[in-house]
Write a protein that holds these residues in place. Structure first.
Motif, PDB file in Angstrom:
ATOM      1  N   THR A   9       0.829  -1.201   0.000  1.00 41.60           N
ATOM      2  CA  THR A   9       0.000   0.000   0.000  1.00 41.60           C
ATOM      3  C   THR A   9       0.867   1.255   0.000  1.00 41.60           C
ATOM      4  O   THR A   9       1.802   1.373   0.801  1.00 41.60           O
ATOM      5  CB  THR A   9      -0.920   0.017   1.227  1.00 41.60           C
ATOM      6  N   VAL A  10       0.565   2.173  -0.899  1.00 39.38           N
ATOM      7  CA  VAL A  10       1.272   3.451  -0.945  1.00 39.38           C
ATOM      8  C   VAL A  10       0.565   4.421  -0.009  1.00 39.38           C
ATOM      9  O   VAL A  10      -0.644   4.635  -0.106  1.00 39.38           O
ATOM     10  CB  VAL A  10       1.294   4.012  -2.375  1.00 39.38           C
ATOM     11  N   THR A  11       1.313   5.010   0.893  1.00 34.96           N
ATOM     12  CA  THR A  11       0.721   5.937   1.863  1.00 34.96           C
ATOM     13  C   THR A  11       1.033   7.397   1.559  1.00 34.96           C
ATOM     14  O   THR A  11       0.350   8.296   2.054  1.00 34.96           O
ATOM     15  CB  THR A  11       1.225   5.616   3.281  1.00 34.96           C
ATOM     16  N   ASP A  12       2.039   7.650   0.733  1.00 33.18           N
ATOM     17  CA  ASP A  12       2.387   9.033   0.405  1.00 33.18           C
ATOM     18  C   ASP A  12       3.090   9.078  -0.946  1.00 33.18           C
ATOM     19  O   ASP A  12       3.898   8.184  -1.269  1.00 33.18           O
ATOM     20  CB  ASP A  12       3.304   9.622   1.485  1.00 33.18           C
ATOM     21  N   ILE A  13       2.763  10.092  -1.742  1.00 36.09           N
ATOM     22  CA  ILE A  13       3.400  10.280  -3.043  1.00 36.09           C
ATOM     23  C   ILE A  13       3.835  11.731  -3.160  1.00 36.09           C
ATOM     24  O   ILE A  13       3.025  12.642  -2.969  1.00 36.09           O
ATOM     25  CB  ILE A  13       2.441   9.941  -4.203  1.00 36.09           C
ATOM     26  N   LYS A  14       5.101  11.943  -3.454  1.00 35.08           N
ATOM     27  CA  LYS A  14       5.625  13.293  -3.657  1.00 35.08           C
ATOM     28  C   LYS A  14       6.054  13.457  -5.106  1.00 35.08           C
ATOM     29  O   LYS A  14       6.925  12.746  -5.600  1.00 35.08           O
ATOM     30  CB  LYS A  14       6.787  13.561  -2.699  1.00 35.08           C
ATOM     31  N   HIS A  15       5.406  14.409  -5.798  1.00 31.50           N
ATOM     32  CA  HIS A  15       5.728  14.710  -7.185  1.00 31.50           C
ATOM     33  C   HIS A  15       6.631  15.940  -7.241  1.00 31.50           C
ATOM     34  O   HIS A  15       6.415  16.908  -6.511  1.00 31.50           O
ATOM     35  CB  HIS A  15       4.450  15.008  -7.973  1.00 31.50           C
ATOM     36  N   SER A  16       7.612  15.910  -8.108  1.00 35.70           N
ATOM     37  CA  SER A  16       8.467  17.076  -8.318  1.00 35.70           C
ATOM     38  C   SER A  16       8.893  17.106  -9.777  1.00 35.70           C
ATOM     39  O   SER A  16       8.620  16.176 -10.535  1.00 35.70           O
ATOM     40  CB  SER A  16       9.704  17.014  -7.416  1.00 35.70           C
ATOM     41  N   LYS A  17       9.603  18.168 -10.155  1.00 33.50           N
ATOM     42  CA  LYS A  17      10.052  18.280 -11.547  1.00 33.50           C
ATOM     43  C   LYS A  17      11.127  17.242 -11.879  1.00 33.50           C
ATOM     44  O   LYS A  17      11.411  16.983 -13.054  1.00 33.50           O
ATOM     45  CB  LYS A  17      10.572  19.682 -11.818  1.00 33.50           C
ATOM     46  N   ASN A  18      11.717  16.664 -10.838  1.00 31.37           N
ATOM     47  CA  ASN A  18      12.793  15.685 -11.052  1.00 31.37           C
ATOM     48  C   ASN A  18      12.306  14.242 -11.034  1.00 31.37           C
ATOM     49  O   ASN A  18      13.053  13.332 -11.393  1.00 31.37           O
ATOM     50  CB  ASN A  18      13.873  15.855  -9.987  1.00 31.37           C
ATOM     51  N   GLY A  19      11.090  14.033 -10.578  1.00 34.78           N
ATOM     52  CA  GLY A  19      10.599  12.664 -10.506  1.00 34.78           C
ATOM     53  C   GLY A  19       9.544  12.511  -9.429  1.00 34.78           C
ATOM     54  O   GLY A  19       8.917  13.490  -8.996  1.00 34.78           O
ATOM     55  N   VAL A  20       9.351  11.277  -8.996  1.00 34.20           N
ATOM     56  CA  VAL A  20       8.314  10.948  -8.025  1.00 34.20           C
ATOM     57  C   VAL A  20       8.891  10.019  -6.961  1.00 34.20           C
ATOM     58  O   VAL A  20       9.683   9.133  -7.277  1.00 34.20           O
ATOM     59  CB  VAL A  20       7.116  10.254  -8.720  1.00 34.20           C
ATOM     60  N   VAL A  21       8.492  10.243  -5.715  1.00 27.44           N
ATOM     61  CA  VAL A  21       8.900   9.375  -4.622  1.00 27.44           C
ATOM     62  C   VAL A  21       7.647   8.830  -3.943  1.00 27.44           C
ATOM     63  O   VAL A  21       6.779   9.585  -3.513  1.00 27.44           O
ATOM     64  CB  VAL A  21       9.770  10.116  -3.581  1.00 27.44           C
ATOM     65  N   LEU A  22       7.565   7.501  -3.847  1.00 28.10           N
ATOM     66  CA  LEU A  22       6.441   6.840  -3.210  1.00 28.10           C
ATOM     67  C   LEU A  22       6.876   6.262  -1.868  1.00 28.10           C
ATOM     68  O   LEU A  22       7.956   5.663  -1.772  1.00 28.10           O
ATOM     69  CB  LEU A  22       5.899   5.701  -4.081  1.00 28.10           C
ATOM     70  N   LYS A  23       6.047   6.425  -0.879  1.00 27.63           N
ATOM     71  CA  LYS A  23       6.295   5.855   0.444  1.00 27.63           C
ATOM     72  C   LYS A  23       5.261   4.764   0.683  1.00 27.63           C
ATOM     73  O   LYS A  23       4.063   4.964   0.447  1.00 27.63           O
ATOM     74  CB  LYS A  23       6.163   6.934   1.517  1.00 27.63           C
ATOM     75  N   THR A  24       5.700   3.603   1.147  1.00 24.33           N
ATOM     76  CA  THR A  24       4.778   2.499   1.360  1.00 24.33           C
ATOM     77  C   THR A  24       4.427   2.343   2.830  1.00 24.33           C
ATOM     78  O   THR A  24       5.091   2.875   3.711  1.00 24.33           O
ATOM     79  CB  THR A  24       5.364   1.174   0.847  1.00 24.33           C
ATOM     80  N   GLU A  25       3.381   1.586   3.064  1.00 22.79           N
ATOM     81  CA  GLU A  25       2.926   1.321   4.420  1.00 22.79           C
ATOM     82  C   GLU A  25       4.016   0.648   5.254  1.00 22.79           C
ATOM     83  O   GLU A  25       4.107   0.840   6.463  1.00 22.79           O
ATOM     84  CB  GLU A  25       1.684   0.420   4.348  1.00 22.79           C
ATOM     85  N   GLY A  26       4.860  -0.109   4.585  1.00 19.06           N
ATOM     86  CA  GLY A  26       5.949  -0.795   5.282  1.00 19.06           C
ATOM     87  C   GLY A  26       7.158   0.080   5.543  1.00 19.06           C
ATOM     88  O   GLY A  26       8.154  -0.386   6.103  1.00 19.06           O
TER      89      GLY A  26
END
Length: 401
Positions: free
Chosen positions: A207-224
């Motif tokens: 499960t993805v709990t947080d997504i950060k979008h930027s001009k350089n890419g994307v970072v996903l944070k998972t429940e784990g």
């Protein structure tokens, strides 16, 4: 969001054919795909074939969302008739949307053949008038399809009954159509060039709990507590997209489906064509490879899963009565019943491509009755965009249309 309830036939029939691990480490990739149902599987298939490294994740065990609840009809027809869509967006664009869906059926068939799987059966499609008042616009729709170059034939009421054995007020018979098993097709597509072991590139129950979008890419944070860093992100989350964007793009509905007991012999209707009608909500019927009949419809506005699920017993009885009234000789007896959530849009078209507020992201949202064919179209468009290629159909399905 709980997307289905009851006993989806495909899940009971095919079980869990493949297993995947949870993501338990940090990872980096060119493209991350959220959603591993039929939409995510088709996107991944195209990206992998284009030489693009992907990581695919799903919050559930793979296939257990809307994909397992799909009735898997493949039609070029969009929920908004061609003549009406032409009035809404112009004839050229409307015909292009219909043509893309028609081509998508052939492409899905080619993919199934290339993968060596038999989850694709070409079928004609019969669209009949449920009410006498629908005849005038159904003939108008026939003319629109004929002018667009589709292979169609109009059947008057007596021809419909003589050829297909049930009463209606007229029908359009289309040569183009097919049926599949979206659940197994998705699983088979995910096995294409699937890396296992330490290089695993598909993860479920993540499960993805947080997504950060930027001009350089994307970072996903998972429940784990793990992270995935990607240059691009594809949202193939279907009807759960309401969790990610703040624009009202879809109305959620619940549909119901029933599959019969297995028949000893195949004595169904002529050519086992796909059948659907002009009612609102419409009924739809198909057969299965193991001598069963499926009927679906009786849709309701979606409010919450509990209310939706309470109606399964009632809807099963209604749908059983519907098909026994049409084909009393079938003596249809229900064995599997379920409900699933799906979405409709203002023009019947999907939303595909970028969403300005979320940089470096693309959406593959195949809403409506054509979810699978729309997903094929989305896979092609998104692959082109990630490769930096121009695709003339982006505007047709954009969020800004």
């Amino acid at each position: 969001m709980t997307l289905k309830a009851g006993y989806p036939f495909w899940l009971i029939k095919d079980g869990l054919p493949f297993t995947f691990p949870k993501l338990d480490h940090d990872a980096e990739t060119e493209v991350a795909i959220i959603g591993a149902g039929i939409s995510g599987a088709l996107v991944r298939y195209h990206l992998i074939n284009a030489g693009i490294n992907c990581i695919t994740i799903d919050a559930r065990t793979i296939g257990l969302g809307s994909t397992s609840a799909s009735t898997s009809l493949l039609q070029y027809e969009i929920d908004v008739p061609l003549y009406k869509l032409s009035e809404m967006i112009g004839r050229e664009k409307a015909e292009r949307a219909y043509r893309l869906c028609s081509d998508a059926i052939d492409k899905i068939g080619a993919i199934a053949q290339k993968r060596g799987v038999d989850y694709f059966e070409p079928k004609k499609s019969l669209y009949y008038a449920a009410y006498k008042k629908d005849v005038a616009w159904l003939k108008k729709e026939y003319d629109a399809r004929k002018q667009a170059g589709f292979k169609v034939r109009y059947l008057e009421a007596d021809e419909l009954e003589a050829e297909y054995g049930f009463k209606g007020f007229g029908a359009i018979l289309s040569e183009q159509g097919a049926q599949t098993n979206a659940y197994m097709l998705a699983h088979c597509l995910l096995q294409h060039k699937h890396k296992k072991g330490k290089a695993n590139d598909i993860f479920d129950r993540t499960t993805v709990t947080d997504i950060k979008h930027s001009k350089n890419g994307v970072v996903l944070k998972t429940e784990g507590g793990n992270t995935i860093k990607a240059k691009k992100l594809v949202y193939a989350t279907g009807y759960e997209v309401v969790n990610f964007i703040d624009k009202k793009v879809v109305n959620l509905l619940s549909t119901y489906a029933v599959v019969s007991e297995q028949y000893n012999e195949r004595q169904f209707w002529k050519d086992e064509v796909l059948i659907w009608n002009t009612a609102d909500p419409y009924l739809y019927m198909r057969t299965t490879s193991d001598n069963r009949v499926l009927i679906g419809g009786r849709d309701e506005d979606f409010h919450d899963p509990a209310l939706r699920d309470k109606l399964i017993k009632k809807k099963t009885k209604q749908l059983t009565n519907d098909i026994n009234k049409m084909f009393p000789e079938l003596k249809f007896k229900p064995e599997f019943s379920w409900t699933g959530t799906f979405g409709s849009t203002k023009d019947g078209l999907p939303y595909i491509g970028p969403y300005d507020k979320l940089p470096n992201s693309y959406f593959a949202l195949g809403f409506g009755g054509n979810g699978i064919t729309f997903s094929l179209i989305a896979a092609e468009i998104i692959t082109d965009m990630i490769l930096g290629k121009e695709n003339k159909d982006v505007e047709l399905f954009s969020f800004d249309r």
